[in-house]
Motif scaffolding. Structure first.
Motif, mmCIF file in Angstrom:
data_model
loop_
_atom_site.group_PDB
_atom_site.id
_atom_site.type_symbol
_atom_site.label_atom_id
_atom_site.label_comp_id
_atom_site.label_asym_id
_atom_site.label_seq_id
_atom_site.Cartn_x
_atom_site.Cartn_y
_atom_site.Cartn_z
ATOM 1 N N SER A 1 2.240 1.798 -3.456
ATOM 2 C CA SER A 1 1.185 2.285 -4.341
ATOM 3 C C SER A 1 0.900 3.765 -4.091
ATOM 4 N N THR A 2 0.840 4.142 -2.821
ATOM 5 C CA THR A 2 0.590 5.547 -2.469
ATOM 6 C C THR A 2 1.730 6.435 -2.949
ATOM 7 N N ARG B 1 0.833 -1.207 0.000
ATOM 8 C CA ARG B 1 0.000 0.000 0.000
ATOM 9 C C ARG B 1 0.864 1.252 0.000
ATOM 10 N N THR C 1 1.507 7.044 -6.539
ATOM 11 C CA THR C 1 0.383 7.913 -6.898
ATOM 12 C C THR C 1 0.737 9.376 -6.689
ATOM 13 N N VAL C 2 1.426 9.690 -5.589
ATOM 14 C CA VAL C 2 1.742 11.083 -5.277
ATOM 15 C C VAL C 2 3.079 11.535 -5.860
#
Length: 170
Positions: A34-35, A31, A38-39
Motif C-alpha cells: 500500500s505504501t 502495508r 502511494t509513493v
C-alpha cells in the motif's frame, strides 16, 4: 516469533512457526504494498473486499511456504540460507502476480527488508540508469528466469554488508 536466537548462524533461514508471526508478516507485506503504491507511480488503488482478502490469502500462502514448517520440514531443511529463502519469496510473490500493480517493487523491497531485519543487509548498485542498476536487474532476471534462483541468491550473498552496524545503508 521469528527464530532469531543470539549465536544462531547469521545466514540461517527465518522460521515463523506460530500463526501470529505469519499473520503479522503478511499484514506487513500488505502495508508495504500500500505504501509503495502511494509513493510510486501507479494506476491502481488499494484492493477492497473480496480482492483484498484474496491478496492477503495469497501473500500468507507464499510466506507460509517460505517461513513455516511444512510436513515436518522446516525452512532450514528447504533453504540453504536466508538469501535462498528471500529469493524464493520474491519469486513466488512476483510470478504469482498477487497484486494488480507493484508486484516487482513489493517483492524486491520486502526481500531486502527481511534481510535487513535478520541482520544481513544487502547493498547493490542503485544507479538511476536501469541498465546499471543491480536491484532492477535482479528483479527483472527473477521475473524472466534469465538467472536461476541460486544465482540470484548468490548475488544477494555477495551484496551482504558484513560487519557493519550501519543498517541505514539499505
Amino acid at each position: 516469533m521469528a527464530d532469531t536466537k543470539p549465536g544462531a548462524h547469521p545466514f540461517a533461514p527465518l522460521v515463523l512457526d506460530d500463526a501470529g508471526s505469519l499473520e503479522d508478516m503478511a499484514a506487513a507485506v500488505m502495508r508495504l504494498h500500500s505504501t509503495l503504491m502511494t509513493v510510486g507511480r501507479c494506476y491502481t488503488t488499494d484492493a477492497t473486499g473480496d480482492r483484498a482478502a484474496l491478496e492477503l490469502g495469497r501473500v500468507e500462502s507464499v510466506l507460509a511456504g517460505a517461513f513455516c514448517t511444512i510436513f515436518g520440514q522446516s525452512p532450514a531443511d528447504r533453504f540453504a540460507d536466508i538469501f535462498d529463502q528471500v529469493t524464493y519469496v520474491a519469486e513466488h510473490m512476483v510470478k504469482d502476480h498477487i497484486f494488480e500493480d507493484g508486484n516487482k517493487r513489493t517483492s524486491l523491497v520486502f526481500a531486502l527488508s527481511v534481510l535487513r531485519f535478520a541482520g544481513t543487509p544487502v547493498v547493490l548498485s542503485d544507479s538511476p540508469e536501469p541498465k546499471d542498476n543491480q536491484y532492477y536487474a535482479w528483479i527483472q532476471d527473477l521475473v524472466s528466469s534469465r538467472r536461476t534462483n541460486s544465482e540470484l541468491a548468490e548475488e544477494l550473498r555477495c551484496g551482504f554488508v558484513a560487519g557493519t552496524g550501519d543498517l541505514s545503508l539499505v
